[in-house]
Design an enzyme around this catalytic site. Structure first.
Site, mmCIF file in Angstrom:
data_model
loop_
_atom_site.group_PDB
_atom_site.id
_atom_site.type_symbol
_atom_site.label_atom_id
_atom_site.label_comp_id
_atom_site.label_asym_id
_atom_site.label_seq_id
_atom_site.Cartn_x
_atom_site.Cartn_y
_atom_site.Cartn_z
ATOM 1 N N ALA A 109 4.847 -4.151 2.151
ATOM 2 C CA ALA A 109 4.178 -5.305 2.742
ATOM 3 C C ALA A 109 3.807 -6.335 1.671
ATOM 4 O O ALA A 109 3.962 -7.551 1.867
ATOM 5 C CB ALA A 109 2.934 -4.852 3.501
ATOM 6 N N TYR A 110 3.326 -5.855 0.540
ATOM 7 C CA TYR A 110 2.936 -6.749 -0.557
ATOM 8 C C TYR A 110 4.139 -7.511 -1.091
ATOM 9 O O TYR A 110 4.095 -8.735 -1.273
ATOM 10 C CB TYR A 110 2.282 -5.914 -1.663
ATOM 11 C CG TYR A 110 1.779 -6.699 -2.847
ATOM 12 C CD1 TYR A 110 0.780 -7.644 -2.707
ATOM 13 C CD2 TYR A 110 2.295 -6.465 -4.119
ATOM 14 C CE1 TYR A 110 0.297 -8.349 -3.799
ATOM 15 C CE2 TYR A 110 1.822 -7.152 -5.222
ATOM 16 C CZ TYR A 110 0.826 -8.098 -5.052
ATOM 17 O OH TYR A 110 0.363 -8.796 -6.143
#
Length: 243
Positions: free
Chosen positions: A151-152
């Site tokens: 996600a990052y």
């Protein structure tokens, strides 16, 4: 006398953002110290800069809130006469495998890292004076593709893409736009939740065999924010040589 350059730095109350703010001030720039919630820490950065003979003010802003970000730029113009440099160091980190990802965490990452970068970049595109510089923050994990960073990395991949496009949209204004992508750096955000063995393993990744320090990143940002006029539309991986 050369007119003093003015920088707006988000995420400047701690970590890399703080190091950037103090480094730019040491190199003669007036600084707006942007922060989200750490008013006391931001005030301490301002005190540190002014005690050394520099000029600084603090500005509270949620980077995803366009009105708050515009107000920070307004403050720069009111206090120092304009904006020449924008360093968007504010960001959020959350780790999870994709299979176990909490979508609320994904939404929070999106709001800060993607929407926040767009809001700050939009204001920068409207306000930065000719001859200025815009620096966003990505991460070297975009290239390393480490598990639990899905996600990052997705959010920072978006940052890299919009940064490259902004560099081209500002054609004709002599404004450089670049992204800095740090590797493992000894900040509170990075060290939080990691045991000593994990930190030691990460420190051994680069050929220089140490973690980066906030000052290592700040030196590169300061170069891009000042003398580095022929570096434009680039992602600069500042990670000690991690491949």
């Amino acid at each position: 006398m050369t007119e003093q350059r003015v920088a707006v730095v988000t995420g400047a109350s701690r970590g890399i953002g703080r190091a950037v703010a103090t480094e730019l001030a040491a190199r003669g720039q007036a600084v707006v110290v942007g922060y989200a919630g750490s008013a006391d820490a931001a005030a301490e950065v301002v005190r540190q800069i002014t005690a050394a003979g520099g000029r600084a003010v603090a500005a509270q802003a949620d980077v995803a809130d366009e009105a708050a970000v515009a107000a920070a730029f307004d403050l720069a113009e009111q206090e120092f006469g304009g904006v020449d440099v924008v360093v968007h160091a504010a960001g959020r980190l959350s780790q999870s495998t994709i299979a176990d990802l909490d979508l609320d965490d994904l939404d929070a990452l999106h709001r800060t890292n993607i929407r926040g970068t767009f809001v700050v970049a939009r204001e920068a595109a409207r306000r930065v004076r000719d001859g200025g510089a815009v620096i966003t923050f990505s991460t070297s994990v975009v290239g390393l593709q480490l598990p639990t960073y899905g996600a990052y990395v997705a959010s920072k991949g978006a940052v890299e893409g919009l940064t490259m496009i902004l560099a081209r949209e500002l054609r004709g204004r002599d404004v450089t736009v670049n992204a800095v992508a740090p590797g493992p750096t000894a900040t509170e955000l990075f060290l939080d939740g990691k045991d000593e063995a994990t930190v030691e393993r990460l420190a051994k990744q680069p050929p220089l065999e140490r973690l980066g320090e906030p000052a290592d990143i700040a030196e590169v940002v300061a170069f891009l924010a000042g003398p580095g006029r022929w570096v434009n539309g680039q992602v600069v991986r500042v990670n000690g040589g991690i491949v």
